[in-house]
Motif scaffolding. Structure first.
Motif, mmCIF file in Angstrom:
data_model
loop_
_atom_site.group_PDB
_atom_site.id
_atom_site.type_symbol
_atom_site.label_atom_id
_atom_site.label_comp_id
_atom_site.label_asym_id
_atom_site.label_seq_id
_atom_site.Cartn_x
_atom_site.Cartn_y
_atom_site.Cartn_z
ATOM 1 N N HIS A 282 2.821 5.231 -6.576
ATOM 2 C CA HIS A 282 3.208 4.821 -7.752
ATOM 3 C C HIS A 282 1.633 4.271 -8.506
ATOM 4 O O HIS A 282 1.580 4.630 -9.612
ATOM 5 C CB HIS A 282 3.855 4.026 -7.697
ATOM 6 N N LEU A 283 1.090 3.771 -8.049
ATOM 7 C CA LEU A 283 -0.798 3.794 -8.766
ATOM 8 C C LEU A 283 -1.613 3.895 -7.082
ATOM 9 O O LEU A 283 -2.294 2.768 -7.315
ATOM 10 C CB LEU A 283 -0.271 2.059 -8.358
ATOM 11 N N PRO A 284 -1.904 5.120 -7.162
ATOM 12 C CA PRO A 284 -2.379 5.811 -6.501
ATOM 13 C C PRO A 284 -4.548 5.064 -6.840
ATOM 14 O O PRO A 284 -4.557 5.199 -5.516
ATOM 15 C CB PRO A 284 -2.662 7.457 -6.663
ATOM 16 N N ARG A 285 -4.474 4.908 -7.825
ATOM 17 C CA ARG A 285 -6.255 4.483 -7.906
ATOM 18 C C ARG A 285 -5.831 2.778 -7.245
ATOM 19 O O ARG A 285 -7.287 2.378 -7.256
ATOM 20 C CB ARG A 285 -6.191 4.081 -9.743
ATOM 21 N N LEU A 286 -4.586 2.543 -6.899
ATOM 22 C CA LEU A 286 -5.012 1.243 -5.967
ATOM 23 C C LEU A 286 -5.075 1.265 -4.202
ATOM 24 O O LEU A 286 -5.225 0.275 -3.770
ATOM 25 C CB LEU A 286 -4.253 0.073 -6.335
ATOM 26 N N CYS A 287 -5.518 2.413 -4.360
ATOM 27 C CA CYS A 287 -5.424 2.323 -2.769
ATOM 28 C C CYS A 287 -6.296 4.132 -2.557
ATOM 29 O O CYS A 287 -6.971 4.315 -3.668
ATOM 30 C CB CYS A 287 -4.178 2.657 -2.313
ATOM 31 N N PHE B 139 3.746 1.226 -1.030
ATOM 32 C CA PHE B 139 4.130 1.698 -2.744
ATOM 33 C C PHE B 139 2.991 2.231 -3.711
ATOM 34 O O PHE B 139 3.307 3.177 -5.013
ATOM 35 C CB PHE B 139 4.629 -0.075 -3.468
ATOM 36 N N PHE B 140 1.936 1.313 -3.583
ATOM 37 C CA PHE B 140 0.460 2.140 -3.759
ATOM 38 C C PHE B 140 0.779 3.668 -4.185
ATOM 39 O O PHE B 140 -0.008 4.236 -4.977
ATOM 40 C CB PHE B 140 -0.624 0.830 -4.015
ATOM 41 N N GLN C 13 0.539 -0.848 -0.145
ATOM 42 C CA GLN C 13 0.044 0.134 -0.272
ATOM 43 C C GLN C 13 1.176 1.583 0.017
ATOM 44 O O GLN C 13 0.649 1.892 -0.645
ATOM 45 C CB GLN C 13 -0.784 -0.206 1.085
#
Lengths: 225, 225
Positions: free
Chosen positions: A194-199, A190-191, A188
């Motif tokens: 880098h991958l904000p839509r996943l959190c 990391f998200f 989380q």
DNA sequence: TTTTTATGATAGTATTACTATTGTTTTAAA
DNA sequence: TTTAAAACAATAGTAATACTATCATAAAAA
């Protein structure tokens, strides 16, 4: 306060103990620096030797290959986190407080206490997040596991699981909840970057909100049964 | 019943669309076979060409490198799971039932429904477990993300998160809970078979018990706030 | 003081990860 | 039906990676 911290790691991980010599310590220090800068995939012993500086051959006298070196770093990381957990929950009475402390230690904050090891704790934290799971996610896992190289990770999870059991002796999935918590704390984070839509932490990128999520997750599971 | 299933994936992933030719389809089929057999690290285009059979140069005309091919496979996997979720929760009224269905679809069971794609679903499931997170856990993540290559994963998580929101509109961490559920379903399955001390399913290796853990985790979190 | 051990310097090999070229077959357009 | 374009096979070649081997020297231990 300066706290001395020494860990002895599984010696099937190295050919020569890197903790025994100055050049060995440099291999550890500089590999943390390099991997955190260029990433594990781009990292190799030639670049590391250049950075230390020494020769490629010398690095190979310490570690068989870069995967074993990575496991060494990650083992060190887990052993270190476990040490911090033991130290910090030691004087706590309430299991709930212990759990909150554990979660706080699992998530990096810029005011996190660092210790007087010569190791860049934050860089190592980033490596653990990005490359930690690569230590076991391969066809080699069973062979490596026979050589006990994942013991530090297991011991941390066991410690956390024992606190869960203390909080709720009826709960049936303490080990799974512990490993899920540990992994989620990394992923989380990391998200978040880098991958904000996943959190759900993209707006403020606040580790404290991540901790809130994890607390809700853990107490929800433990109180549910 | 035979269901036809076609997915168009992000074309920044390939140089020539593998879905457009017989040899392209073979690249996909045989790479799934090879990676699941020897592991992603040992896999390369030379071995793949030998397996198809074709030449290494031909494989390179379809994919820039093995990492892009892996992302292609994993994107296909997530799109496929999302399709199954959509299909199976379609006629369900209760959000709780939808959640249980999602968890059931995320965890492989040997009686799982397979579809009439020419793809080895179980082999792909194993690749997704072992290598799925390698698609984004690298320094390349931000560049890849700009090219939208993680959209299928995000769309699955969004779909799951929307069901969580339906179940409890007050819950603040639907996205994080969705990605945590998806990742945990894979990782706990991996631990069940390779690192049993990190989970609580080692005795019977029963996917149904893993599903129980995940249900408890998700409903615990959703009911807790 | 001798022996062992660690390191540096250098060289070399097998494999990986590609790129380039050319001729042939297949497909599609004219 | 002819012609042009695209795809593929076959082959060669390059740069980087992941090591292994050798030998001389320096430092440490016996």
């Amino acid at each position: 306060m300066q706290i001395e911290f020494k860990i002895k790691l599984n010696n099937s991980l190295f050919l020569r103990d890197p903790d025994g010599t100055e050049i060995g310590k440099n291999i550890i220090r500089k590999s943390i620096k390099l991997i955190s800068e260029i990433g594990y995939e781009q990292f190799n012993f030639k670049k590391l030797a250049l950075e230390i500086p020494t020769t490629e051959a010398t690095v190979y006298r310490y570690f068989e290959n870069k995967h074993k070196l990575l496991i060494y770093l990650i083992d060190y990381y887990w052993a270190f986190i476990r040490y911090q957990v033991l130290f910090n929950i030691n004087n706590l009475k309430s299991p709930a407080d212990k759990i909150r402390t554990i979660i706080d230690l699992l998530v990096w904050e810029d005011n996190s206490v660092t210790y007087s090891t010569d190791i860049d704790q934050k860089a190592l934290y980033y490596i653990a997040i990005t490359d930690g799971s690569k230590t076991f996610l391969s066809k080699e896992v069973d062979n490596l596991n026979k050589n006990q190289v994942f013991v530090p990770y297991k011991e941390l999870c066991e410690l956390i699981a024992s606190v869960f059991k203390e909080y709720n002796p009826e709960y049936k999935f303490s080990n799974s909840l512990a490993s899920t918590l540990v992994e989620a704390s990394h992923l989380q984070y990391f998200f978040m970057h880098h991958l904000p839509r996943l959190c759900d932490f993209a707006d403020h990128k606040d580790p404290k909100v991540l901790e809130l999520f994890l607390e809700n997750l853990v107490f929800g599971a433990l109180d549910n049964q």
